[in-house]
Design a protein around this motif. Sequence first.
Motif, PDB file in Angstrom:
ATOM      1  N   VAL A 394       0.817  -1.211   0.000  1.00 28.23           N
ATOM      2  CA  VAL A 394       0.000   0.000   0.000  1.00 28.23           C
ATOM      3  C   VAL A 394       0.853   1.265   0.000  1.00 28.23           C
ATOM      4  CG1 VAL A 394      -1.947  -1.148   1.121  1.00 28.23           C
ATOM      5  CG2 VAL A 394      -0.172  -0.091   2.530  1.00 28.23           C
ATOM      6  N   GLU A 395       2.152   1.141  -0.202  1.00 30.50           N
ATOM      7  CA  GLU A 395       3.021   2.316  -0.209  1.00 30.50           C
ATOM      8  C   GLU A 395       2.636   3.235  -1.371  1.00 30.50           C
ATOM      9  OE1 GLU A 395       7.105   1.277  -0.190  1.00 30.50           O
ATOM     10  OE2 GLU A 395       6.973   0.037   1.608  1.00 30.50           O
ATOM     11  N   GLY A 396       2.520   4.520  -1.081  1.00 24.87           N
ATOM     12  CA  GLY A 396       2.172   5.505  -2.100  1.00 24.87           C
ATOM     13  C   GLY A 396       0.689   5.686  -2.306  1.00 24.87           C
ATOM     14  N   LEU A 397      -0.148   4.863  -1.675  1.00 25.63           N
ATOM     15  CA  LEU A 397      -1.596   5.012  -1.803  1.00 25.63           C
ATOM     16  C   LEU A 397      -2.120   6.074  -0.834  1.00 25.63           C
ATOM     17  CD1 LEU A 397      -2.892   1.319  -2.003  1.00 25.63           C
ATOM     18  CD2 LEU A 397      -2.394   2.878  -3.891  1.00 25.63           C
ATOM     19  N   LYS A 398      -3.293   6.605  -1.156  1.00 24.08           N
ATOM     20  CA  LYS A 398      -3.968   7.473  -0.213  1.00 24.08           C
ATOM     21  C   LYS A 398      -4.366   6.637   1.013  1.00 24.08           C
ATOM     22  CE  LYS A 398      -5.939  10.250  -3.969  1.00 24.08           C
ATOM     23  NZ  LYS A 398      -7.184  10.649  -4.652  1.00 24.08           N
ATOM     24  N   GLU A 403      -6.246   1.701   3.629  1.00 23.04           N
ATOM     25  CA  GLU A 403      -7.056   1.038   4.652  1.00 23.04           C
ATOM     26  C   GLU A 403      -8.072   0.089   4.006  1.00 23.04           C
ATOM     27  OE1 GLU A 403      -8.788   4.062   7.037  1.00 23.04           O
ATOM     28  OE2 GLU A 403      -6.935   4.589   8.065  1.00 23.04           O
ATOM     29  N   ALA A 404      -8.621   0.478   2.854  1.00 21.69           N
ATOM     30  CA  ALA A 404      -9.590  -0.384   2.174  1.00 21.69           C
ATOM     31  C   ALA A 404      -8.928  -1.677   1.701  1.00 21.69           C
ATOM     32  CB  ALA A 404     -10.217   0.357   0.987  1.00 21.69           C
ATOM     33  N   ALA A 405      -7.712  -1.589   1.170  1.00 20.74           N
ATOM     34  CA  ALA A 405      -7.006  -2.781   0.683  1.00 20.74           C
ATOM     35  C   ALA A 405      -6.651  -3.706   1.837  1.00 20.74           C
ATOM     36  CB  ALA A 405      -5.750  -2.376  -0.082  1.00 20.74           C
ATOM     37  N   LEU A 406      -6.172  -3.157   2.945  1.00 18.27           N
ATOM     38  CA  LEU A 406      -5.806  -3.979   4.098  1.00 18.27           C
ATOM     39  C   LEU A 406      -7.044  -4.632   4.714  1.00 18.27           C
ATOM     40  CD1 LEU A 406      -3.154  -1.618   5.740  1.00 18.27           C
ATOM     41  CD2 LEU A 406      -2.715  -3.821   4.649  1.00 18.27           C
ATOM     42  N   THR A 407      -8.136  -3.892   4.767  1.00 19.42           N
ATOM     43  CA  THR A 407      -9.381  -4.458   5.299  1.00 19.42           C
ATOM     44  C   THR A 407      -9.886  -5.582   4.398  1.00 19.42           C
ATOM     45  OG1 THR A 407      -9.964  -2.327   6.311  1.00 19.42           O
ATOM     46  CG2 THR A 407     -11.743  -3.936   6.003  1.00 19.42           C
ATOM     47  N   ALA A 408      -9.774  -5.398   3.081  1.00 25.02           N
ATOM     48  CA  ALA A 408     -10.196  -6.442   2.143  1.00 25.02           C
ATOM     49  C   ALA A 408      -9.369  -7.709   2.312  1.00 25.02           C
ATOM     50  CB  ALA A 408     -10.090  -5.935   0.707  1.00 25.02           C
ATOM     51  N   ALA A 409      -8.100  -7.553   2.720  1.00 24.69           N
ATOM     52  CA  ALA A 409      -7.227  -8.707   2.965  1.00 24.69           C
ATOM     53  C   ALA A 409      -7.409  -9.264   4.372  1.00 24.69           C
ATOM     54  CB  ALA A 409      -5.769  -8.318   2.743  1.00 24.69           C
ATOM     55  N   GLN A 410      -8.401  -8.741   5.124  1.00 27.84           N
ATOM     56  CA  GLN A 410      -8.748  -9.209   6.473  1.00 27.84           C
ATOM     57  C   GLN A 410      -7.673  -8.865   7.497  1.00 27.84           C
ATOM     58  OE1 GLN A 410      -9.851 -13.342   6.316  1.00 27.84           O
ATOM     59  NE2 GLN A 410     -11.527 -12.986   4.885  1.00 27.84           N
ATOM     60  N   LYS A 412      -6.137  -5.573  10.095  1.00 27.88           N
ATOM     61  CA  LYS A 412      -6.652  -4.425  10.835  1.00 27.88           C
ATOM     62  C   LYS A 412      -5.697  -3.249  10.655  1.00 27.88           C
ATOM     63  CE  LYS A 412      -8.915  -7.244  14.410  1.00 27.88           C
ATOM     64  NZ  LYS A 412      -8.968  -7.554  15.860  1.00 27.88           N
ATOM     65  N   PRO A 413      -6.031  -2.291   9.794  1.00 26.92           N
ATOM     66  CA  PRO A 413      -5.131  -1.160   9.575  1.00 26.92           C
ATOM     67  C   PRO A 413      -5.162  -0.181  10.745  1.00 26.92           C
ATOM     68  CG  PRO A 413      -7.123  -0.884   8.276  1.00 26.92           C
ATOM     69  CD  PRO A 413      -7.224  -2.225   8.918  1.00 26.92           C
ATOM     70  N   ARG A 414      -3.990   0.367  11.093  1.00 27.93           N
ATOM     71  CA  ARG A 414      -3.910   1.412  12.127  1.00 27.93           C
ATOM     72  C   ARG A 414      -2.996   2.509  11.609  1.00 27.93           C
ATOM     73  NH1 ARG A 414      -1.045   2.850  16.895  1.00 27.93           N
ATOM     74  NH2 ARG A 414       0.368   1.085  16.757  1.00 27.93           N
ATOM     75  N   PRO A 415      -3.558   3.669  11.243  1.00 30.38           N
ATOM     76  CA  PRO A 415      -2.730   4.758  10.703  1.00 30.38           C
ATOM     77  C   PRO A 415      -1.841   5.362  11.777  1.00 30.38           C
ATOM     78  CG  PRO A 415      -5.001   5.473  10.987  1.00 30.38           C
ATOM     79  CD  PRO A 415      -4.997   4.008  11.280  1.00 30.38           C
ATOM     80  N   PHE A 416      -0.676   5.798  11.352  1.00 37.66           N
ATOM     81  CA  PHE A 416       0.303   6.385  12.272  1.00 37.66           C
ATOM     82  C   PHE A 416       0.896   7.610  11.562  1.00 37.66           C
ATOM     83  CE2 PHE A 416       4.346   6.819  14.468  1.00 37.66           C
ATOM     84  CZ  PHE A 416       4.014   6.524  15.782  1.00 37.66           C
ATOM     85  N   PRO A 417       0.485   8.832  11.927  1.00 37.83           N
ATOM     86  CA  PRO A 417       0.958  10.027  11.209  1.00 37.83           C
ATOM     87  C   PRO A 417       2.449  10.277  11.450  1.00 37.83           C
ATOM     88  CG  PRO A 417      -0.322  10.642  13.145  1.00 37.83           C
ATOM     89  CD  PRO A 417      -0.452   9.162  13.031  1.00 37.83           C
ATOM     90  N   VAL A 418       3.160  10.581  10.367  1.00 37.76           N
ATOM     91  CA  VAL A 418       4.601  10.846  10.440  1.00 37.76           C
ATOM     92  C   VAL A 418       4.923  11.980   9.473  1.00 37.76           C
ATOM     93  CG1 VAL A 418       6.914   9.933  10.064  1.00 37.76           C
ATOM     94  CG2 VAL A 418       5.143   8.466  11.042  1.00 37.76           C
ATOM     95  N   ALA A 419       5.674  12.966   9.950  1.00 37.66           N
ATOM     96  CA  ALA A 419       6.112  14.053   9.074  1.00 37.66           C
ATOM     97  C   ALA A 419       7.140  13.531   8.082  1.00 37.66           C
ATOM     98  CB  ALA A 419       6.709  15.188   9.897  1.00 37.66           C
ATOM     99  N   ASN A 420       7.041  13.964   6.813  1.00 39.40           N
ATOM    100  CA  ASN A 420       7.971  13.505   5.786  1.00 39.40           C
ATOM    101  C   ASN A 420       8.168  14.617   4.763  1.00 39.40           C
ATOM    102  OD1 ASN A 420       8.821  12.053   3.167  1.00 39.40           O
ATOM    103  ND2 ASN A 420       8.999  10.445   4.727  1.00 39.40           N
ATOM    104  N   GLN A 421       9.433  14.915   4.504  1.00 37.15           N
ATOM    105  CA  GLN A 421       9.753  16.012   3.594  1.00 37.15           C
ATOM    106  C   GLN A 421       9.475  15.661   2.135  1.00 37.15           C
ATOM    107  OE1 GLN A 421      10.757  19.008   4.646  1.00 37.15           O
ATOM    108  NE2 GLN A 421      10.846  18.430   6.818  1.00 37.15           N
ATOM    109  N   ALA A 422       9.532  14.324   1.798  1.00 32.67           N
ATOM    110  CA  ALA A 422       9.466  13.931   0.389  1.00 32.67           C
ATOM    111  C   ALA A 422       8.099  13.405  -0.032  1.00 32.67           C
ATOM    112  CB  ALA A 422      10.537  12.857   0.099  1.00 32.67           C
ATOM    113  N   ILE A 423       7.317  12.852   0.913  1.00 30.42           N
ATOM    114  CA  ILE A 423       6.035  12.227   0.579  1.00 30.42           C
ATOM    115  C   ILE A 423       4.910  13.219   0.840  1.00 30.42           C
ATOM    116  CG2 ILE A 423       4.528  10.263   0.990  1.00 30.42           C
ATOM    117  CD1 ILE A 423       7.228   9.527  -0.162  1.00 30.42           C
ATOM    118  N   ALA A 424       4.011  13.345  -0.138  1.00 22.96           N
ATOM    119  CA  ALA A 424       2.906  14.298  -0.012  1.00 22.96           C
ATOM    120  C   ALA A 424       1.983  13.915   1.134  1.00 22.96           C
ATOM    121  CB  ALA A 424       2.119  14.360  -1.324  1.00 22.96           C
TER     122      ALA A 424
END
Length: 695
Positions: A394-398, A403-410, A412-424
Amino acid sequence: MRECSNCGQPNSENAEFCVNPQCRTYLGWATSAFSDPAAHQPPNRTRVGAQTAGVLPGPPAQPSGPATPSSPQRFGVRVTMEPTELSVDPGAAVVSTVTVHNTGTRVEEFELGVAGPLRPFAHLEPAVLSVFPDAKVTAVLRFAPPRDAAVEAGRAPFVLGARSRVNARVEDKVSGTVSIGSFTELKAALQPETSRGRKPARHTVVTTNLGNVPLGVQVVLADRAGALTFQPPQAIATLPPGASAETPVLVGGSRKWFGRTESHAFTAQVSPADGAPPIGLNGVRNQVPILPWWVPTAAAVLLALTIAVIAIWPDHKDTVPGTTGMIQLAAEQTLQNAGYRPVIVQRTDPTVPLGQVIESKPDAGAELKHGEPVQLFVSIGPCDGGCLIEVPNVEGLKQADAEAALTAAQFKPRPFPVANQAIAKGLVISSNPAAGQKKESGTEVVIQVSTGPTPTTPPPTGGKGGTGDTGGKEQIEVPDVVGKSKAEATEKIQAAGLTPEFVEQSNATVASGKVIATDPAAKSKADKGATVKVSVSTGPAPIPVPDVTKKPQADALSTLTAAGLKTKVVERPDAKIADGAVISTDPAAQTEVAKGTVVTVTVSQGPPCKANFVFRLATPGDHVCVTQTIADRTKTENSQAPSRVSTTDHTFGPDTCISGYVWREAVKDDHVCVLPQSRNDAATDNTADKDRHVK
């Protein structure tokens, strides 16, 4: 002339020992195993064996006069071994201690030997022992089977014997078993790698099972451009240990009337059923056109105009192409050629073959803007119990798409916000566990989501003592504690004026007790006294023991090995479970254990025998019920088998028997040489076996 079985030296008929000074082998012994020495003794002589005392013959009787008394001497030997039940993995070694006790009244020199299927891999150190009367001397028996397909997994019996070099009648034996571990290894090749022509060419995918257990293999062919055809596009085979299989494939391209020869790269992906990484074989197909490239330019101009009209056609809409039924590689290429990003989601399915697309989301024909992700649900075949699924990439996805792809694969996604200079902002940086790792359904997957570049703190604007936009709160830089222990992280975060809050999660790459990440991330700003969430690793996630109950032994061992577990096999009778099928495992199915844990697999020997009958055991899996006499004779025949194989006559192969003996054939491929009566008894017992088991 008598030929020495050890070195091949010719000797006279009456010689007792080999005349070769480097050999000196006793010529009255069996050629390659410890057999019954009574078979080599002249008549009317007393046999002296293990734990048996006897009197050697005295001088010949005098023609007249009183008999002269002689001093009787005892000859005997006792052999013990500890342990007698051994386990070893191919490529490793295991040892047992052998103790030789001279129970006689004279100094003896005993030679040790091993008989059985593992004899070529047995080493005795030392192999010859000098033992004083009533003394005990030890030696080391070492089994070192190579990592080779010829060394099949399972239990192998052996016999260790000690025999006097002077008195061939003095010997003793002890039996044992070695449990050989299982391993899998696959080799594959594409022949030829390149073909050229107008008509389809024949290529062959050659697969070889270098492991010691049966292995299922799937071959899937595809080309990235989608310009080639394959007949068949995929094939499935099961390879016995050491066996090879050839999969012929016709590879061709679309026939063109004119143009230049086109080269198309294609891949044959060979996937083993044990879950090991697939092997990719690269090939090239050079497709030759029917006519030369210099045909009238008008046709090329017309084709270009047609393509241009299609490209600018105003009613053209972006739609998801159909991929259902395609193999994974071809489906990915189809979506990429259409301008979409495929996201692979694995799913168990008992009806769709391994590696084939079940469906896509959005469905084929749905309108979707170019560049958007499309979930491809790919079958991993049927699955019983704790199945492991690959974490989607899921790298590079919104964040929402990830989260939809991980849920479809059964998962449990857990987002973790991280500051990054290169990734939008809003795009996924990485996941933990990482993409491609196999995990059980329901596992939590942490995805790092970019919050964009770290904001800079504006200078104070509120005058002396003012704090500007911070509302009067002092801003603190979050310290970097990734990789630190919980105690070190606590000390550094508190020293910075922040409050740590710890959460635990499994991680395959970060050691247990070490910090995985923090929220807010290291180097970012937080209000003084604010809470910093610290994720601490609990180490790799435990492995649930797969449920292999009632499966054949070979399939069960392959499944457990593929899950990262080691195996040990024990057998016992069972009236309800079929012969050769698994009764239970220890630890039990679904029990969570560490990787590399030894799982004891209890395998059924079928229904137990009725009273006065026992298992024959012509081979480890022979559970025909016979009398104790027949079972003892079978054991003796197995131990004497090498001495009954001809060294010169190979009419029926390397197992051709010497004159007077025939193959026993108690079970399939039973080439132990026995007397004809033993063969007849084996056939009779096979017929009567059905009435000799407990119902």
